[in-house]
Design a protein around this motif. Structure first.
Motif, short mmCIF file in Angstrom:
data_model
loop_
_atom_site.label_atom_id
_atom_site.label_comp_id
_atom_site.label_asym_id
_atom_site.label_seq_id
_atom_site.Cartn_x
_atom_site.Cartn_y
_atom_site.Cartn_z
N LYS A 1 -39.43 87.40 45.62
CA LYS A 1 -40.11 86.13 45.37
C LYS A 1 -39.39 85.24 44.36
O LYS A 1 -39.78 84.11 44.13
CB LYS A 1 -41.54 86.38 44.89
CG LYS A 1 -42.36 87.16 45.91
CD LYS A 1 -43.81 87.23 45.49
CE LYS A 1 -44.65 87.94 46.52
NZ LYS A 1 -44.81 89.37 46.22
N THR A 2 -38.36 85.79 43.69
CA THR A 2 -37.58 85.01 42.74
C THR A 2 -36.23 85.70 42.59
O THR A 2 -35.99 86.72 43.22
CB THR A 2 -38.32 84.90 41.38
OG1 THR A 2 -37.56 84.04 40.52
CG2 THR A 2 -38.46 86.25 40.70
N ILE A 3 -35.36 85.13 41.75
CA ILE A 3 -34.09 85.80 41.47
C ILE A 3 -34.27 86.61 40.19
O ILE A 3 -34.60 86.05 39.14
CB ILE A 3 -32.94 84.78 41.29
CG1 ILE A 3 -32.72 84.00 42.59
CG2 ILE A 3 -31.66 85.47 40.84
CD1 ILE A 3 -32.22 84.84 43.76
N ILE A 4 -34.10 87.94 40.29
CA ILE A 4 -34.21 88.80 39.11
C ILE A 4 -32.83 89.36 38.79
O ILE A 4 -32.27 90.15 39.56
CB ILE A 4 -35.21 89.96 39.34
CG1 ILE A 4 -36.57 89.44 39.82
CG2 ILE A 4 -35.35 90.78 38.06
CD1 ILE A 4 -37.60 90.53 40.11
N VAL A 5 -32.30 88.94 37.66
CA VAL A 5 -30.98 89.42 37.24
C VAL A 5 -31.12 90.81 36.63
O VAL A 5 -32.10 91.09 35.93
CB VAL A 5 -30.38 88.42 36.22
CG1 VAL A 5 -29.08 88.96 35.63
CG2 VAL A 5 -30.15 87.07 36.88
N LYS A 6 -30.15 91.68 36.94
CA LYS A 6 -30.19 93.04 36.39
C LYS A 6 -29.82 93.02 34.91
O LYS A 6 -28.80 92.46 34.53
CB LYS A 6 -29.20 93.94 37.12
CG LYS A 6 -29.53 94.15 38.57
CD LYS A 6 -28.56 95.10 39.24
CE LYS A 6 -28.98 95.25 40.70
NZ LYS A 6 -28.13 96.18 41.43
N THR A 7 -30.67 93.63 34.07
CA THR A 7 -30.38 93.69 32.64
C THR A 7 -30.40 95.14 32.18
O THR A 7 -30.76 96.04 32.94
CB THR A 7 -31.45 92.94 31.81
OG1 THR A 7 -32.67 93.70 31.84
CG2 THR A 7 -31.68 91.54 32.32
N PHE B 1 -31.02 91.46 41.77
CA PHE B 1 -31.62 92.37 42.74
C PHE B 1 -31.73 91.69 44.10
O PHE B 1 -32.12 90.52 44.18
CB PHE B 1 -33.01 92.82 42.27
CG PHE B 1 -32.96 93.69 41.05
CD1 PHE B 1 -32.66 95.05 41.15
CD2 PHE B 1 -33.17 93.15 39.78
CE1 PHE B 1 -32.60 95.84 40.02
CE2 PHE B 1 -33.12 93.94 38.65
CZ PHE B 1 -32.82 95.29 38.77
N SER B 2 -31.40 92.43 45.14
CA SER B 2 -31.46 91.87 46.49
C SER B 2 -32.84 91.32 46.79
O SER B 2 -33.86 91.96 46.52
CB SER B 2 -31.11 92.97 47.50
OG SER B 2 -31.38 92.50 48.79
N THR B 3 -32.87 90.10 47.33
CA THR B 3 -34.16 89.48 47.64
C THR B 3 -34.63 89.87 49.04
O THR B 3 -35.71 89.50 49.46
CB THR B 3 -34.04 87.94 47.60
OG1 THR B 3 -32.98 87.57 48.51
CG2 THR B 3 -33.69 87.45 46.22
N GLY B 4 -33.78 90.59 49.76
CA GLY B 4 -34.14 91.01 51.11
C GLY B 4 -33.84 89.96 52.16
O GLY B 4 -34.15 90.14 53.34
N ILE B 5 -33.23 88.84 51.73
CA ILE B 5 -32.88 87.79 52.69
C ILE B 5 -31.48 88.09 53.24
O ILE B 5 -30.54 88.29 52.48
CB ILE B 5 -32.91 86.40 52.04
CG1 ILE B 5 -34.34 86.09 51.60
CG2 ILE B 5 -32.39 85.33 53.00
CD1 ILE B 5 -34.45 84.86 50.72
N ARG B 6 -31.35 88.11 54.56
CA ARG B 6 -30.05 88.41 55.16
C ARG B 6 -29.32 87.14 55.54
O ARG B 6 -29.93 86.20 56.05
CB ARG B 6 -30.24 89.28 56.41
CG ARG B 6 -30.38 90.74 56.06
CD ARG B 6 -30.24 91.56 57.29
NE ARG B 6 -31.55 91.91 57.82
CZ ARG B 6 -31.73 92.45 59.00
NH1 ARG B 6 -30.70 92.68 59.80
NH2 ARG B 6 -32.93 92.75 59.42
#
Lengths: 346, 77
Positions: A128-134, A170-175
């Protein structure tokens, strides 16, 4: 100039620790705390015009909190919203994810947040958003800002992001379609050969992990059942004899409550560092309801309250650790003939 | 922790305040509680009322343990 609103919790806004986690949403002009590093990172291309903050407990306990936060954000007419980063803080991760998702849905502008991979907010909001890995703690703030800044600018300008692996989110699942040098059959055979040789390879289509456990059967006869209490809320005998850490616990405790009618602030306390301990320290039954279960045992409603309770601190504790503790606890409960478990979390 | 214990075949009821987290980690029987720092209490209430509130929640948890479920279930009432 790109206008940014930053969402953070009361701690990062400098408004106090866990004792202030019940603070309702508020707004200040400009930036504070981690916003300072973000703003410097934008080098004049973008500016944090306002910061909205809210206590994590308030946010998670009040359904209307997100609407108030959204109202405060909307007034600023931003181009993008940055939330957190939340690292491995569970309540903060849920708050950041909820706000970031609502921003995309209601304001139709981009949003971005950052979390550690074990934060429950990742699974809840990565599509649902862009989550950067921390990293898992605020010690990773500098790295988090460094990876979030370029992505924030790209998103605000409407530029396309690279792959999750290349950009660190993290992958948003959009291909998306793309051209490869080798055709599919060749890539598949290459992968198979690597697999046969025991070499590492990267699948192009990771299967979803359904890490679920089937529900156990219900207990048939409550009046003859032994019930055990387990908690991640950190209730321990006063003085914390086994030194269970206030966060990232490296162990669990097992304590005898034979003959104890109720826990008490005189004999128990919480070792948990992730919530305001005042209420639990005054009356630990508020986290681990020994008093009520003892009454029910005397009244014959339950067969028996198990002689030992098990406890650890679920505050930034690694999933792998929690799994290991619970595996050991489960084995002992089976050996001791326990029929059901009440597990409390804070 | 809920899942690892449930794997042994012992039913587990998870009593917690942030239900979405419990659903994400995979608890099968969930009873929502009062607040994060005091899931099974409310310091604003007189002692007897607070204990009655706690007893109500524990009763709900025991009911959940006696209820057969085939998927994740939140016991609201």
């Amino acid at each position: 100039m790109i206008r940014i609103v930053h969402y953070i919790n009361q701690f990062y806004a400098g408004k106090g620790g866990e004792e202030m986690a019940n603070l309702p949403p508020e707004k200040i002009e400009g930036f504070v705390g981690p916003g300072m590093a973000f703003n410097a990172g934008f080098k004049g291309e973008a500016e944090i015009v306002a910061t909205v903050y809210c206590g994590d407990s308030y946010f998670n306990e009040n359904e209307g909190a997100v609407d108030v936060v959204m109202g405060l954000i909307k007034e600023e007419n931003p181009d993008i919203v940055i939330c957190g980063p939340a690292f491995n803080a569970g309540r903060y991760g849920v708050a950041c994810g909820t706000v970031a998702a609502a921003v995309r849905e209601q304001l139709e502008i981009p949003s971005i947040t950052g979390m550690y991979e074990e934060n429950p907010g990742v699974d809840m909001f990565k599509s649902k958003t862009i989550i950067v890995k921390t990293r898992n703690s605020a010690a990773g703030m500098r790295d988090a800002v460094k990876s979030m800044v370029p992505l924030t600018l790209k998103l605000a300008k409407g530029e396309e992001l690279g792959t999750p692996a290349a950009e660190g989110y993290f992958s948003t699942g959009i291909r998306k379609g793309l051209f490869e040098e080798k055709r599919g059959s060749q890539r598949a055979v290459d992968m198979l050969l690597k697999k046969l040789a025991g070499e590492p390879f990267e699948t192009e289509y990771p299967m979803p992990q359904f890490d679920r456990v089937d529900p156990s059967p219900a207990i048939a006869d409550l009046a003859s059942a032994t019930i055990a209490l387990v908690t991640s809320g950190g209730i321990v005998p006063k003085g914390n004899p086994d030194h269970i850490e206030s966060s990232s616990a490296s162990r669990y405790g097992k304590y005898d409550i034979e003959g104890v009618d109720a826990l008490s602030g005189a004999t128990e306390e919480t070792a948990h560092g992730g919530y305001d301990p005042v209420a639990a320290n005054l009356d630990p039954n508020r986290v681990l309801p020994v008093d009520v279960l003892r009454d029910m045992e005397k009244e014959g409603i339950i067969g028996k309250l198990h002689r030992y309770y098990y406890t650890t601190v679920g505050n930034g504790t690694a999933v792998a650790s929690a799994k290991k503790y619970a595996e050991a606890i489960g084995k002992e409960l089976i050996a001791d003939g326990v029929q059901a478990v009440i597990l409390t979390s804070t | 922790m809920v899942k690892e214990i449930e794997k042994t075949g012992i039913p587990v009821v998870h009593m917690c305040t942030v239900v979405p987290i419990s659903l994400t980690v995979g608890a099968n029987r969930i009873v929502p509680t009062i607040a994060i720092p005091h899931p099974l209490g409310n310091p604003a209430l007189p002692e007897a009322e607070e204990k009655a509130l706690r007893r109500g929640l524990v009763t709900k948890a025991l009911k959940a343990l006696q209820t057969p479920v085939d998927k994740q279930t939140v016991f609201e009432e």
